[in-house]
Design an enzyme around this catalytic site. Structure first.
Site, PDB file in Angstrom:
ATOM      1  N   LYS A 168      14.997  10.911  -0.745  1.00 30.22           N
ATOM      2  CA  LYS A 168      14.035  10.645   0.317  1.00 30.22           C
ATOM      3  C   LYS A 168      12.734  10.127  -0.282  1.00 30.22           C
ATOM      4  CE  LYS A 168      12.328  15.417   0.292  1.00 30.22           C
ATOM      5  NZ  LYS A 168      12.024  16.610   1.095  1.00 30.22           N
TER       6      LYS A 168
ATOM      7  N   TYR B 177     -19.127   1.011  -7.169  1.00 31.55           N
ATOM      8  CA  TYR B 177     -19.729   1.209  -5.851  1.00 31.55           C
ATOM      9  C   TYR B 177     -20.691   2.387  -5.846  1.00 31.55           C
ATOM     10  CZ  TYR B 177     -16.538  -2.065  -3.515  1.00 31.55           C
ATOM     11  OH  TYR B 177     -15.871  -3.185  -3.104  1.00 31.55           O
TER      12      TYR B 177
END
Length: 854
Positions: free
Chosen positions: A523, A748
């Protein structure tokens, strides 16, 4: 029944030990081996039906049922032996003894394959070399390698490895080398040896009859065994040692006089080698200038000091290159010729890489591996891939094989025909002029005289929905074909080691035993590793079940050739039609989904397998104890629902403090499953243990276990972690290097405050790729040239900046390890307070997956 008389004499061309690798039935002899994970005796009848007529079987495997099966094989020759592996070795030994040309044998903990490949390249101008394909150095790999020997060769180069005591003596009889190279000693296979000394002595058995032995005296334990034991036992051997440590090198004692520092040799070595001597590595001068990328190696030979330019700068490659230089010098190559030959060396690709390509293709990159044995291995890997039904081979001329041209390409044509390839593309003058040998192929066969011709052709543009194997000699530049076909992405890749997946699967198989089935969780894109590719490997290795989270994951596996049973853990009412269409089996976890699916099955007048989920304490999904009466009544009233398995989920199997709770879950589950089985009149398989449960609670293993993150190299117990291999390595590259003053900031929000003038590298990975923003501000680290480098400032969407001030010899384009060996997912997870599962599954699908197998 009457078995053939021993010893085994066969006219077969191929020794076969894996039924899945069958290519030429009439020309194969099958050795049935009963191993820990597979039993070849189970496939005898199938192989006989496919045309195999020679078989070797083990006496202990001859049950009455198997004897009856063999008696029905009227046309077969069958030999009964105690041990099929030993029998294969004996067959290869007799084959070896039909040829008298010299053999170079290489052993050691590391570097065997590289030294073998480099020596083969370096010596190809004088010799017709037969060598081990890939890393064929095991108890089975060595006889398969030696079996390639034929009259066109005049030199053999074989690598030989051992993993346990009492293996090398038999392999020495198979190889019978005249020249030996002991590369080094390390930690590989330590678990099976008392210490390094025992391991060295075992490996030295390969050289008990050699005439020359080459080794590095810097490995003190090897040096001591050679000087204190080996030369006393092998008095007809010339010992050739080299050392990088000044004053380290001393001559071994004369085995006749035992005088200190004396050594003599009075025989003529094979291939007209030089007399007895020692080589001292006086200095290694590494020229780290970017324009050269080489290392100056100085070797002080008996009569002259020589300086060589080695086109590598890492220590392992330098060591491997010196072994090769010493070997060439001994075989009377002069310094000028050795230097010229060294320039042809390139890094050895020891793995087959599976990449996603354009046109919905998959690409197997085996460029620069150009020999007939390697072609057979690569074709085996190609035919294992079930993602696409179309299989395509792009092959260049095979160079310097020593096999007559018509015979060589006749063999290739035979291989192509037997593999039933969809398309064969030959590139090169030689293969093109032998195109008539391929005229009887039923598939699409095309030829091009040059790589450029193929790149300009419509044939390349038309490649769609295929698995394409690209295999060529270096001079053909097949990397241009790979670059054209591969899916274009940025420089970040997640490399998946399929051999590590196999190793981890077998490790857990050993833990649970042969009687317990294994369901593997694929999965969430196989925990980020690539569902289809991992599932294809698991199918090849015969796991019992796969499990996915959602129906569309199961559908994708079916569409890509996966036929194993698949359990879907979160089905919805909208999925029912696809579940039936694609033979997927739903997890039924609640009265609502049971009622919906039961009604759907009744309305369609069909039957289906289901998997019942019980809630024993996880409290996520599943039927609880008080819901069992209604569940049982529904099952009894609807015989079209067949309960394939009953299972539950352990909530805290990885935490010691909850062990009592886990034991309570085991007891409750056992009781609930028993109630259901007694009520419905048959006993479905039960599975409860996840990866942590497998490791810590043997009583929870029951009929089947669910192997999840353990397959991908993560364990609940430290001792298990030590025995698992790393499956995934996340890599990126340096995009730009900057020199930033301490007064400036990085990133940033000016979050990257600097305390000194800093050299930074901007690397091509960000949070959109799965590199978590919580690694910002120095929390995260990456590996560059073996050095840990902290993140500077904030992690950006597509980029991250790291501090490389203290890392020498860094340049733009260098590789960066985000996680892998040396910087584990567990360590990264601890840094940001999460679990390794999240680190692995967070890797974005925009990051290209590259699958490789050694």
């Amino acid at each position: 029944m009457n078995f053939q008389t021993l010893p085994i004499y066969t006219t077969a061309q191929y020794l076969l030990n894996d039924s899945r690798q069958l290519s030429s039935p009439q020309r194969s002899i099958f050795f049935a081996i009963k191993g820990l994970h597979h039993d070849g005796h189970q496939f005898l009848d199938d192989l006989y039906r496919k045309g195999v007529r020679e078989f070797v079987v083990e006496r202990d495997a001859l049950t009455p049922a198997l004897i009856r099966e063999l008696e029905r094989m009227k046309e077969a020759k069958i030999w009964q032996v105690e041990d099929s592996i030993l029998a294969m070795q004996k067959v290869a030994k007799r084959h070896r003894e039909t040829y008298d040309f010299p053999i170079i044998a290489i052993t050691g903990s590391n570097g065997k394959t590289v030294v073998k490949e480099w020596l083969s390249q370096l010596l190809s101008n004088r010799f017709k070399v037969v060598k081990s394909p890939k890393s064929y150095n095991s108890q089975i790999g060595v006889p398969l390698s030696v079996w390639q020997m034929n009259e066109t060769h005049n030199l053999g180069i074989f690598e030989v490895g051992v993993s346990r005591p009492n293996e090398m003596a038999n392999l020495e009889k198979v190889v019978q080398p005249q020249i030996g190279i002991f590369t080094n000693i390390g930690n590989a296979h330590n678990e099976f040896f008392e210490n390094n000394l025992q391991k060295i002595r075992e490996k030295m058995l390969l050289f008990q009859h050699v005439k020359q032995l080459i080794y590095c005296a810097d490995y003190v334990e090897i040096d001591e065994v050679v000087k204190n034991e080996f030369v006393l036992q092998n008095t007809d051997c010339e010992v050739i040692s080299w050392s990088r440590m000044a004053g380290k090198l001393t001559s071994p004692p004369n085995p006749l006089s035992r005088g200190e520092g004396e050594y003599s040799s009075d025989f003529s070595p094979p291939l007209h080698g030089r007399g007895g001597w020692g080589v001292r590595f006086l200095s290694i001068q590494a020229d780290w200038q970017i324009e050269f990328q080489n290392t100056k190696v100085t070797l002080d030979f008996p009569n002259k000091t020589e300086i060589f330019d080695v086109p590598f700068t890492d220590e392992a490659s330098i060591e491997n290159a010196i072994h090769c230089i010493v070997s060439l010098w001994f075989l009377e190559y002069n310094a000028v010729e050795i230097q010229a030959r060294l320039q042809i060396l390139r890094p050895v690709s020891m793995r087959l890489e599976l990449k996603q390509g354009i046109g919905n293709n998959y690409l197997i990159d085996d460029t620069y591996n150009n020999d007939l044995a390697g072609l057979t291995i690569a074709l085996n890997f190609l035919t294992q891939q079930k993602q696409r039904t179309r299989k395509v081979l792009v092959l260049s001329d095979l160079l310097e094989t020593g096999i007559p041209e018509r015979e060589l390409y006749g063999q290739i044509a035979h291989l192509v025909k037997e593999r039933n390839l969809y398309q064969f593309i030959g590139i090169g003058e030689v293969i093109t002029r032998n195109r008539n040998l391929f005229k009887h192929q039923e598939n699409n066969v095309q030829f091009f005289r040059t790589t450029v011709d193929f790149l300009d052709s419509q044939t390349l543009k038309d490649l769609q929905e295929s698995v394409v194997l690209v295999k060529g000699a270096r001079r053909f530049g097949f990397e241009s074909i790979v670059n054209r076909l591969v899916q274009k992405t940025h420089g970040t890749v997640l490399e998946i080691n399929l051999d590590a997946v196999t190793h981890n699967l077998n490790y857990f198989r050993d833990k649970v035993g042969q009687q317990t089935k294994i369901m593997v969780m694929v999965k969430a894109f196989a925990y980020g590793s690539g569902s289809t590719e991992v599932a294809n490997l698991l199918q090849f290795h015969g796991v019992d079940y796969l499990a996915v989270a959602y129906t569309d994951e199961g559908v994708s596996l079916r569409q890509n050739g996966i036929y194993l049973p698949i359990m879907v853990m979160n089905p919805t009412e909208n999925d029912f039609e696809q579940l039936i269409t694609y033979s997927l089996e739903p997890e039924i976890y609640a009265p609502r989904i049971l009622k919906q699916f039961s009604e759907y099955i009744d309305n369609q007048n069909i039957s289906s397998k289901i998997h019942l989920k019980l809630d024993t304490g996880m409290h996520r999904l599943g039927f609880e104890q008080e819901q069992l009466p209604d569940l049982i009544q529904t099952l009894q009233s609807n015989p079209n629902l067949w309960v394939s398995t009953i299972f539950s989920h352990l909530a805290a199997a990885d935490e010691d403090k909850f062990d009592e709770f886990t034991r309570h879950q085991v007891a409750e589950f056992t009781d609930m499953a028993k109630q259901i089985s007694e009520a419905i009149g048959y006993t479905p398989s039960r599975h409860l243990a996840n990866s942590a449960g497998i490791a810590r609670f043997p009583e929870a293993r029951l009929d089947m276990v669910r192997l999840g993150v353990g397959l991908y190299g993560l364990a609940a117990k430290p001792e298990d972690q030590e025995n698992l291999m790393t499956v995934g390595t996340l890599k990126t590259v340096i995009s730009q290097i900057k020199h930033v003053k301490s007064s400036e900031t990085v990133g940033y929000g000016r979050k990257g405050q600097l305390e000194r003038d800093t050299k930074t590298a901007t690397i091509a990975i960000g949070y959109a790729d799965g590199y978590d923003r919580r690694f910002s501000g120095g929390v995260g680290e990456v590996l560059i040239n073996g050095h840990r480098c902290k993140v500077v400032g904030n992690v950006c969407m597509d980029m991250t900046m790291v501090d490389i001030t203290d890392v020498p010899h860094v340049e733009e384009g260098d590789e960066v390890i985000i996680f892998g060996n040396g910087l584990t997912m567990i360590e990264l997870a601890n840094k940001i307070g999460t679990i390794a599962y999240e680190i692995l599954t967070s890797v974005s699908e925009r990051v290209k997956r590259v699958f490789y197998q050694l």
